[in-house]
Design an enzyme around this catalytic site. Structure first.
Site, PDB file in Angstrom:
ATOM      1  N   GLY A  38      23.024  53.625  70.418  1.00 47.80           N
ATOM      2  CA  GLY A  38      21.682  53.979  69.938  1.00 47.80           C
ATOM      3  C   GLY A  38      21.673  55.397  69.389  1.00 47.80           C
ATOM      4  O   GLY A  38      22.649  56.124  69.535  1.00 47.80           O
ATOM      5  N   ASP A  56      22.142  55.845  81.897  1.00 43.81           N
ATOM      6  CA  ASP A  56      23.079  54.748  81.650  1.00 43.81           C
ATOM      7  C   ASP A  56      22.795  53.609  82.627  1.00 43.81           C
ATOM      8  O   ASP A  56      22.766  53.834  83.840  1.00 43.81           O
ATOM      9  CB  ASP A  56      24.509  55.278  81.853  1.00 43.81           C
ATOM     10  CG  ASP A  56      25.544  54.364  81.239  1.00 43.81           C
ATOM     11  OD1 ASP A  56      25.506  53.151  81.528  1.00 43.81           O
ATOM     12  OD2 ASP A  56      26.383  54.868  80.465  1.00 43.81           O
ATOM     13  N   ILE A  57      22.628  52.404  82.113  1.00 39.21           N
ATOM     14  CA  ILE A  57      22.304  51.281  83.010  1.00 39.21           C
ATOM     15  C   ILE A  57      23.460  50.932  83.939  1.00 39.21           C
ATOM     16  O   ILE A  57      23.276  50.191  84.894  1.00 39.21           O
ATOM     17  CB  ILE A  57      21.840  50.013  82.238  1.00 39.21           C
ATOM     18  CG1 ILE A  57      22.919  49.512  81.292  1.00 39.21           C
ATOM     19  CG2 ILE A  57      20.523  50.286  81.511  1.00 39.21           C
ATOM     20  CD1 ILE A  57      22.658  48.103  80.760  1.00 39.21           C
ATOM     21  N   SER A 120      21.110  35.894  74.347  1.00 37.92           N
ATOM     22  CA  SER A 120      21.750  35.671  73.056  1.00 37.92           C
ATOM     23  C   SER A 120      21.976  34.201  72.757  1.00 37.92           C
ATOM     24  O   SER A 120      22.409  33.433  73.616  1.00 37.92           O
ATOM     25  CB  SER A 120      23.099  36.395  73.021  1.00 37.92           C
ATOM     26  OG  SER A 120      23.828  35.985  71.883  1.00 37.92           O
ATOM     27  N   TYR A 144      31.370  38.126  75.401  1.00 36.11           N
ATOM     28  CA  TYR A 144      29.994  38.568  75.136  1.00 36.11           C
ATOM     29  C   TYR A 144      28.991  37.454  75.417  1.00 36.11           C
ATOM     30  O   TYR A 144      27.970  37.657  76.091  1.00 36.11           O
ATOM     31  CB  TYR A 144      29.875  39.029  73.676  1.00 36.11           C
ATOM     32  CG  TYR A 144      28.461  39.295  73.248  1.00 36.11           C
ATOM     33  CD1 TYR A 144      27.816  40.465  73.618  1.00 36.11           C
ATOM     34  CD2 TYR A 144      27.748  38.361  72.491  1.00 36.11           C
ATOM     35  CE1 TYR A 144      26.499  40.700  73.240  1.00 36.11           C
ATOM     36  CE2 TYR A 144      26.441  38.591  72.118  1.00 36.11           C
ATOM     37  CZ  TYR A 144      25.823  39.758  72.487  1.00 36.11           C
ATOM     38  OH  TYR A 144      24.526  39.986  72.122  1.00 36.11           O
ATOM     39  N   LYS A 148      26.088  37.560  78.374  1.00 31.97           N
ATOM     40  CA  LYS A 148      24.661  37.430  78.076  1.00 31.97           C
ATOM     41  C   LYS A 148      24.054  36.238  78.821  1.00 31.97           C
ATOM     42  O   LYS A 148      22.912  36.270  79.267  1.00 31.97           O
ATOM     43  CB  LYS A 148      24.452  37.289  76.568  1.00 31.97           C
ATOM     44  CG  LYS A 148      24.510  38.618  75.853  1.00 31.97           C
ATOM     45  CD  LYS A 148      23.188  39.318  76.043  1.00 31.97           C
ATOM     46  CE  LYS A 148      23.231  40.780  75.757  1.00 31.97           C
ATOM     47  NZ  LYS A 148      21.944  41.438  76.029  1.00 31.97           N
ATOM     48  N   ARG A 271      37.127  34.521  62.126  1.00 34.88           N
ATOM     49  CA  ARG A 271      37.179  35.467  63.235  1.00 34.88           C
ATOM     50  C   ARG A 271      37.241  34.730  64.577  1.00 34.88           C
ATOM     51  O   ARG A 271      36.525  33.745  64.765  1.00 34.88           O
ATOM     52  CB  ARG A 271      35.914  36.331  63.156  1.00 34.88           C
ATOM     53  CG  ARG A 271      36.005  37.644  63.841  1.00 34.88           C
ATOM     54  CD  ARG A 271      34.766  38.465  63.593  1.00 34.88           C
ATOM     55  NE  ARG A 271      33.597  37.909  64.262  1.00 34.88           N
ATOM     56  CZ  ARG A 271      32.391  38.471  64.221  1.00 34.88           C
ATOM     57  NH1 ARG A 271      32.201  39.576  63.523  1.00 34.88           N
ATOM     58  NH2 ARG A 271      31.382  37.932  64.847  1.00 34.88           N
TER      59      ARG A 271
HETATM   60  C1  UD1 Z   1      25.285  38.231  66.453  1.00 35.18           C
HETATM   61  C2  UD1 Z   1      25.005  39.524  67.185  1.00 35.18           C
HETATM   62  C3  UD1 Z   1      24.960  39.296  68.654  1.00 35.18           C
HETATM   63  C4  UD1 Z   1      23.928  38.239  68.928  1.00 35.18           C
HETATM   64  C5  UD1 Z   1      24.303  36.983  68.186  1.00 35.18           C
HETATM   65  C6  UD1 Z   1      23.268  35.906  68.350  1.00 35.18           C
HETATM   66  C7  UD1 Z   1      25.672  41.535  66.016  1.00 35.18           C
HETATM   67  C8  UD1 Z   1      26.731  42.534  65.791  1.00 35.18           C
HETATM   68  N1  UD1 Z   1      26.002  40.525  66.840  1.00 35.18           N
HETATM   69  O1  UD1 Z   1      26.587  37.731  66.684  1.00 35.18           O
HETATM   70  O2  UD1 Z   1      24.589  40.447  69.337  1.00 35.18           O
HETATM   71  O3  UD1 Z   1      23.837  38.006  70.297  1.00 35.18           O
HETATM   72  O4  UD1 Z   1      24.367  37.277  66.803  1.00 35.18           O
HETATM   73  O5  UD1 Z   1      22.073  36.336  67.860  1.00 35.18           O
HETATM   74  O6  UD1 Z   1      24.567  41.641  65.508  1.00 35.18           O
HETATM   75  N2  UD1 Z   1      31.255  38.357  59.385  1.00 35.18           N
HETATM   76  C9  UD1 Z   1      31.872  38.446  58.141  1.00 35.18           C
HETATM   77  N3  UD1 Z   1      32.158  39.671  57.644  1.00 35.18           N
HETATM   78  C10 UD1 Z   1      31.892  40.826  58.332  1.00 35.18           C
HETATM   79  C11 UD1 Z   1      31.272  40.731  59.612  1.00 35.18           C
HETATM   80  C12 UD1 Z   1      30.978  39.462  60.103  1.00 35.18           C
HETATM   81  O7  UD1 Z   1      32.148  37.423  57.499  1.00 35.18           O
HETATM   82  O8  UD1 Z   1      32.192  41.919  57.816  1.00 35.18           O
HETATM   83  C13 UD1 Z   1      30.896  37.008  59.886  1.00 35.18           C
HETATM   84  C14 UD1 Z   1      31.363  36.724  61.286  1.00 35.18           C
HETATM   85  O9  UD1 Z   1      32.692  36.256  61.309  1.00 35.18           O
HETATM   86  C15 UD1 Z   1      30.338  35.663  61.701  1.00 35.18           C
HETATM   87  C16 UD1 Z   1      29.063  36.080  60.959  1.00 35.18           C
HETATM   88  O10 UD1 Z   1      29.483  36.951  59.932  1.00 35.18           O
HETATM   89  O11 UD1 Z   1      30.738  34.397  61.247  1.00 35.18           O
HETATM   90  C17 UD1 Z   1      28.064  36.825  61.842  1.00 35.18           C
HETATM   91  O12 UD1 Z   1      28.761  37.856  62.524  1.00 35.18           O
HETATM   92  P1  UD1 Z   1      27.994  39.020  63.306  1.00 35.18           P
HETATM   93  O13 UD1 Z   1      27.017  39.673  62.424  1.00 35.18           O
HETATM   94  O14 UD1 Z   1      29.040  39.856  63.954  1.00 35.18           O
HETATM   95  O15 UD1 Z   1      27.101  38.220  64.349  1.00 35.18           O
HETATM   96  P2  UD1 Z   1      27.425  37.111  65.462  1.00 35.18           P
HETATM   97  O16 UD1 Z   1      28.836  37.100  65.873  1.00 35.18           O
HETATM   98  O17 UD1 Z   1      26.808  35.842  64.974  1.00 35.18           O
END
Ligand code: UD1
Length: 317
Positions: A38, A56-57, A120, A144, A148, A271
């Site tokens: 944050g 810190d929690i 989540s 993660y 959650k 990923r």
């Molecule tokens: C996200 C949230 C998480 C939340 C979950 C459900 C973030 C960082 N994570 O996870 O806290 O609990 O949604 O609401 O906000 N991707 C790319 N290119 C990039 C980065 C990511 O292609 O540069 C892809 C990833 O592989 C994935 C998708 O985008 O398929 C979403 O990734 P990300 O934004 O990290 O979110 P989630 O893993 O879905």
């Protein structure tokens, strides 16, 4: 006078909840944040109206006195990334699992009125059916997601065993102003935003056809306040999504249209721990919490882009 507490209140979602609490007339809002991810800049224009506590929690003794006698605790503090929890599981577990336990314990010991917990949608994992309904058996695919989910179960158990009122909101890919784009673990739309503004190609992991129910941060903040007020919801879990489903390819296409650019994304391998598709069934949240998301994807993206243009001016400008 009883007060509100927002853990992670200097973060992207926590600061939006804090701002909304003040806008709706809250008297005293205590923000707890360790400023690990944050930033006080997220609270800039409301700094004089809140009680900011750098704490810190993970440290029960530090947070218990701040939480005691609160009307509502909004528990947003977390290390939110799926890949970060795979690369570096210890801090992620400490904050998301042990930290959440500390917050619930402090709330129970301190006679708190209610805890609204940031759960989540990653808990669903790759359950086959879309949209995701709250009573599906969870299938967490990453540390993660599991952490959650553990927090959710703890909320439910604290309600059942100790009578502490809790409500868990399963967030579906929240995006919007103030989401930090500076780490490779940042939310995908924040990374797309800065790529579009800097005229660089974003990286897409996989074929880009994975989909998410991207939810605008204001809609999530609004739902948190509704969850704090709703009757007869203690111990329950609700989807906090928009009800839609958008692929990464569609998201990048929209951003290119809004910016008037034509830059192909760079595609790489999928990923680890990634969920393929995610979409909320919002029926329960609408019926029992009065959930009413107001922002379409395009509108949310326009507002977000406007904010990034100011906060992260293009490097060439
Ligand atoms: C996200 C949230 C998480 C939340 C979950 C459900 C973030 C960082 N994570 O996870 O806290 O609990 O949604 O609401 O906000 N991707 C790319 N290119 C990039 C980065 C990511 O292609 O540069 C892809 C990833 O592989 C994935 C998708 O985008 O398929 C979403 O990734 P990300 O934004 O990290 O979110 P989630 O893993 O879905």
């Amino acid at each position: 006078m009883s007060h509100y507490v927002v853990t992670g209140g200097a973060g992207f979602i926590g600061s939006a909840i804090t701002r909304k609490l003040l806008a709706e007339g809250a008297g005293r809002v205590v923000v707890i944040d360790n400023l690990l991810s944050g930033s006080e800049s997220n609270l800039e224009e409301i700094r004089s109206r809140i009680d900011f506590q750098r704490a810190d929690i993970r440290n029960y003794e530090e947070i218990a006195p701040l939480i005691r006698d609160a009307a509502v605790v909004f528990h947003e503090a977390a290390i939110p990334s799926v890949p970060r929890s795979i690369d570096d599981p210890v801090p992620s577990h400490d904050v998301n699992a042990n930290g959440t336990f500390n917050v619930l314990r402090a709330a129970k010991e301190g006679n708190v009125g209610r805890v609204v917990y940031a759960a989540s949608s990653s808990a669903y994992g790759d359950t086959e059916v879309l949209p995701k309904v709250e009573d599906m058996t969870p299938r967490p695919k990453s540390p993660y997601a599991l952490q959650k989910l553990l927090g959710e179960y703890y909320c439910n158990v604290f309600t059942g065993v100790y009578g502490l009122e809790t409500v868990a909101l399963r967030y579906f890919n929240v995006y919007g102003p103030r989401q930090d784009p500076s780490s490779p673990y940042s939310g995908v739309l924040s990374l797309f935003m800065t790529a579009a503004l800097n005229r660089t190609a974003p990286k897409i992991f996989g074929d880009g056809e994975q989909s998410r129910d991207f939810t605008y941060v204001e809609d999530v903040a609004e739902l948190n306040l509704k969850a704090a007020r709703a009757k007869g919801v203690a111990g329950k879990v609700y989807n906090a999504g928009n009800g839609g489903r958008i692929t990464l390819n569609q998201s990048w296409a929209l951003l290119q249209k809004l910016e008037g650019i034509d830059i192909p994304a760079i595609y790489g391998p999928p990923r680890a721990g990634d969920v393929r598709d995610s979409q909320a069934d919002t029926t329960l949240a609408v019926a029992e919490l009065g959930h009413a998301p107001r922002y379409s994807f395009e509108e949310g993206m326009r507002l977000t882009l406007k904010w990034y243009r100011k906060a992260y001016p293009p490097k060439s400008a």
